[in-house]
Design an enzyme around this catalytic site. Structure first.
Site, PDB file in Angstrom:
ATOM      1  N   ARG A 104      -9.507 -26.606  -8.200  1.00  0.00           N
ATOM      2  CA  ARG A 104      -9.960 -27.630  -9.167  1.00  0.00           C
ATOM      3  C   ARG A 104     -11.008 -28.568  -8.562  1.00  0.00           C
ATOM      4  NH1 ARG A 104      -8.292 -24.396 -10.982  1.00  0.00           N
ATOM      5  NH2 ARG A 104      -6.519 -24.070 -12.340  1.00  0.00           N
ATOM      6  N   SER A 118      -4.251 -30.428 -18.810  1.00  0.00           N
ATOM      7  CA  SER A 118      -3.275 -30.882 -17.805  1.00  0.00           C
ATOM      8  C   SER A 118      -3.767 -32.183 -17.194  1.00  0.00           C
ATOM      9  CB  SER A 118      -3.134 -29.845 -16.686  1.00  0.00           C
ATOM     10  OG  SER A 118      -2.614 -28.668 -17.213  1.00  0.00           O
ATOM     11  N   GLU A 140      -6.280 -34.935 -13.081  1.00  0.00           N
ATOM     12  CA  GLU A 140      -7.326 -33.910 -13.203  1.00  0.00           C
ATOM     13  C   GLU A 140      -8.518 -34.410 -14.034  1.00  0.00           C
ATOM     14  OE1 GLU A 140      -5.940 -29.718 -13.689  1.00  0.00           O
ATOM     15  OE2 GLU A 140      -7.506 -29.640 -15.205  1.00  0.00           O
TER      16      GLU A 140
HETATM   17  C1  LIG Z   1      -6.280 -28.217 -24.303  1.00  0.00           C
HETATM   18  C2  LIG Z   1      -6.958 -28.156 -22.958  1.00  0.00           C
HETATM   19  C3  LIG Z   1      -6.658 -27.126 -22.066  1.00  0.00           C
HETATM   20  C4  LIG Z   1      -7.297 -27.042 -20.824  1.00  0.00           C
HETATM   21  N1  LIG Z   1      -6.979 -26.015 -19.986  1.00  0.00           N
HETATM   22  C5  LIG Z   1      -7.582 -25.922 -18.777  1.00  0.00           C
HETATM   23  C6  LIG Z   1      -7.255 -24.848 -17.889  1.00  0.00           C
HETATM   24  O1  LIG Z   1      -6.442 -23.987 -18.184  1.00  0.00           O
HETATM   25  N2  LIG Z   1      -7.874 -24.808 -16.696  1.00  0.00           N
HETATM   26  C7  LIG Z   1      -8.813 -25.738 -16.318  1.00  0.00           C
HETATM   27  O2  LIG Z   1      -9.358 -25.631 -15.209  1.00  0.00           O
HETATM   28  N3  LIG Z   1      -9.146 -26.755 -17.146  1.00  0.00           N
HETATM   29  C8  LIG Z   1      -8.565 -26.872 -18.358  1.00  0.00           C
HETATM   30  N4  LIG Z   1      -8.873 -27.909 -19.199  1.00  0.00           N
HETATM   31  C9  LIG Z   1      -9.834 -28.926 -18.767  1.00  0.00           C
HETATM   32  C10 LIG Z   1     -11.278 -28.687 -19.275  1.00  0.00           C
HETATM   33  O3  LIG Z   1     -11.285 -27.862 -20.402  1.00  0.00           O
HETATM   34  C11 LIG Z   1     -12.185 -28.070 -18.211  1.00  0.00           C
HETATM   35  O4  LIG Z   1     -12.210 -28.875 -17.070  1.00  0.00           O
HETATM   36  C12 LIG Z   1     -13.621 -27.883 -18.723  1.00  0.00           C
HETATM   37  O5  LIG Z   1     -14.338 -27.058 -17.847  1.00  0.00           O
HETATM   38  C13 LIG Z   1     -14.380 -29.195 -18.866  1.00  0.00           C
HETATM   39  O6  LIG Z   1     -15.649 -28.881 -19.408  1.00  0.00           O
HETATM   40  P1  LIG Z   1     -16.391 -29.840 -20.411  1.00  0.00           P
HETATM   41  O7  LIG Z   1     -17.680 -29.202 -20.760  1.00  0.00           O
HETATM   42  O8  LIG Z   1     -15.515 -30.207 -21.533  1.00  0.00           O
HETATM   43  O9  LIG Z   1     -16.653 -31.085 -19.460  1.00  0.00           O
HETATM   44  P2  LIG Z   1     -16.528 -32.691 -19.797  1.00  0.00           P
HETATM   45  O10 LIG Z   1     -15.128 -32.957 -20.150  1.00  0.00           O
HETATM   46  O11 LIG Z   1     -17.567 -33.005 -20.804  1.00  0.00           O
HETATM   47  O12 LIG Z   1     -16.906 -33.286 -18.416  1.00  0.00           O
HETATM   48  C14 LIG Z   1     -16.029 -33.146 -17.315  1.00  0.00           C
HETATM   49  C15 LIG Z   1     -16.802 -33.484 -16.034  1.00  0.00           C
HETATM   50  O13 LIG Z   1     -17.798 -32.482 -15.819  1.00  0.00           O
HETATM   51  C16 LIG Z   1     -19.091 -33.092 -15.798  1.00  0.00           C
HETATM   52  N5  LIG Z   1     -20.023 -32.172 -16.472  1.00  0.00           N
HETATM   53  C17 LIG Z   1     -19.852 -31.539 -17.654  1.00  0.00           C
HETATM   54  N6  LIG Z   1     -20.928 -30.782 -17.931  1.00  0.00           N
HETATM   55  C18 LIG Z   1     -21.775 -30.950 -16.891  1.00  0.00           C
HETATM   56  C19 LIG Z   1     -23.080 -30.452 -16.574  1.00  0.00           C
HETATM   57  N7  LIG Z   1     -23.729 -29.612 -17.396  1.00  0.00           N
HETATM   58  N8  LIG Z   1     -23.678 -30.850 -15.424  1.00  0.00           N
HETATM   59  C20 LIG Z   1     -23.035 -31.704 -14.573  1.00  0.00           C
HETATM   60  N9  LIG Z   1     -21.818 -32.210 -14.812  1.00  0.00           N
HETATM   61  C21 LIG Z   1     -21.201 -31.829 -15.957  1.00  0.00           C
HETATM   62  C22 LIG Z   1     -18.951 -34.417 -16.531  1.00  0.00           C
HETATM   63  O14 LIG Z   1     -19.936 -35.339 -16.100  1.00  0.00           O
HETATM   64  C23 LIG Z   1     -17.541 -34.816 -16.119  1.00  0.00           C
HETATM   65  O15 LIG Z   1     -17.573 -35.387 -14.844  1.00  0.00           O
HETATM   66  C24 LIG Z   1      -8.252 -28.018 -20.457  1.00  0.00           C
HETATM   67  C25 LIG Z   1      -8.559 -29.057 -21.355  1.00  0.00           C
HETATM   68  C26 LIG Z   1      -7.916 -29.128 -22.595  1.00  0.00           C
HETATM   69  C27 LIG Z   1      -8.248 -30.224 -23.538  1.00  0.00           C
END
Ligand SMILES: Cc1cc2nc3c(=O)[nH]c(=O)nc-3n(C[C@H](O)[C@H](O)[C@H](O)COP(=O)(O)OP(=O)(O)OC[C@H]3O[C@@H](n4cnc5c(N)ncnc54)[C@H](O)[C@@H]3O)c2cc1C
Length: 354
Positions: free
Chosen positions: A170, A247, A348
């Site tokens: 992570r 999580s 997380e």
């Molecule tokens: C229901 C649910 C289930 C989930 N299950 C999992 C799982 O099984 N495994 C897991 O690992 N995660 C899980 N997650 C967490 C999440 O989905 C992941 O971490 C996902 O990759 C976050 O991506 P995002 O585009 O939504 O990022 P955001 O939430 O928009 O941003 C998260 C971070 O990443 C940075 N970021 C986003 N895009 C960029 C970019 N293009 N360039 C630079 N920085 C960036 C942001 O600045 C921030 O710091 C879950 C979340 C939910 C709500």
């Protein structure tokens, strides 16, 4: 570049919490990203890069600077040249939906990310915390991350190899040592055409138990999505347990000594600690197990905020919750777990604007 002002951020997150962004831009290509960065620099505004908003808790006061939503789309498939490993490269824009990308690769019968089906968020978010689930993580397939380096005065676009990304559980340089330095523009994954799905995770094995023929990639994807839905970990319209950031705590990695201490504490309570070796000298412990055995069972809560009825690790907005409510519950859980088990749980999701 379309510059918007005072844009509410809560609807752009999965937990639906958070105040407004002072300025907001949606960038559809690298040029627009560079333009937005130049705007933030010229006004000395703090910059926050937004993907799918699925790993965030935004402060109730919002973000005082520019929120830059990455909306770079497109998925391209290229044969890998100069390698004889037979893999196919898939290059995707950082703003592409991750689950759409997984679906695309599964339909192309390429293995490598099928167990990551149903994870919300964007492609660009996946290298940030080295997204993982059900026996796979993106570090295994990422071959290159195209970034804009905010430290580079010329604003050059660069390619980072996996070693430079420093992937671990992570974590990557993007959410640790170089947090805030890079904007991910595109990600390239190397997948195996005709490869078999990875069925190593206990829940998945159980799902396919008794079958005579091995499941294919599409069946594995559907199984993962089904298992995730049962745990409230698939964004499903109408399911109140989905108003979360996934999580809320990472599974702690302990030294042999700390792990032994935890086992003793469990034995003193007549419990057996479920665990599995993660690294050679460290042990990974289930954060959900610790949370549930510290008095926070599924469905726990008081009013606007609580724990999912399907998964002990998800903090859920039950309607009208504030970021302060979420952080209060988070701190209560951390405090109680540490008091009973001597382990400090690490959150997380990213907290923004606090
Ligand atoms: C229901 C649910 C289930 C989930 N299950 C999992 C799982 O099984 N495994 C897991 O690992 N995660 C899980 N997650 C967490 C999440 O989905 C992941 O971490 C996902 O990759 C976050 O991506 P995002 O585009 O939504 O990022 P955001 O939430 O928009 O941003 C998260 C971070 O990443 C940075 N970021 C986003 N895009 C960029 C970019 N293009 N360039 C630079 N920085 C960036 C942001 O600045 C921030 O710091 C879950 C979340 C939910 C709500």
């Amino acid at each position: 570049m379309l510059l918007l002002e005072n844009i509410p951020l809560a609807p752009l997150t999965t937990i639906k919490i958070g105040g407004p962004a002072k300025y907001f831009v949606e960038a559809k290509n690298a040029g627009e990203v560079q333009e937005a960065v130049a705007f933030a620099c010229s006004r000395d505004l703090p910059l926050f890069v937004l993907g799918g908003g699925s790993n965030l808790v935004v402060a109730d006061t919002g973000w005082p600077g520019l929120v830059l939503k990455i909306a770079i789309h497109g998925i391209n498939q290229v044969q890998r040249s100069g390698h004889d490993d037979g893999k196919i490269l898939f290059d995707a824009g950082a703003g592409e939906s991750w689950d759409k990308f997984v679906s695309h690769t599964v339909m192309a019968r390429c293995a490598g990310v099928e167990c990551l089906s149903g994870i919300p968020g964007s492609v660009g978010g996946t290298p940030v915390q080295n997204v993982g689930a059900y026996g796979q993580e993106v570090a295994e397939t990422i071959v290159s991350v195209q970034v804009l380096d905010l430290r580079d005065k010329d604003g050059q676009v660069r390619e980072l190899c996996p070693e430079a990304c420093g992937f671990s559980y992570r974590a990557s340089i993007f959410n640790t040592s170089e947090r805030g330095r890079f904007i991910v523009l595109r990600v390239t994954y190397a997948l195996t055409p005709g490869g078999n799905p990875r069925i190593t995770y206990a829940d998945l094995k159980r799902h396919f138990e008794g079958r005579e023929t091995p499941p294919d990639l599409a069946e594995t994807r559907e199984a993962v999505r089904h298992i995730r839905a049962c745990k409230g970990m698939l964004l499903t319209p109408g399911d109140p347990d989905c108003l979360s950031a996934g999580s809320f705590f990472k599974n702690p990695m302990l030294s042999e000594e700390r792990h032994e201490d935890l086992k003793r504490r469990a034995a003193a309570r007549g419990l057996t600690l479920p665990s599995y070796p993660a690294l050679e000298t460290r042990k990974k412990v289930s954060a959900a197990w610790l949370v549930e055995r510290s008095g926070f069972s599924k469905g726990f809560g008081f009013g606007r905020v609580g724990i999912s009825t399907k998964h002990a690790l998800a903090i859920v907005n039950r309607g009208g919750a504030t970021a302060a409510d979420v952080l209060t519950l988070k701190e209560q859980i951390q405090h109680r777990v540490e008091e009973i088990w001597g382990v400090r749980l690490e959150p997380e999701p990213v907290v923004v604007g606090f």
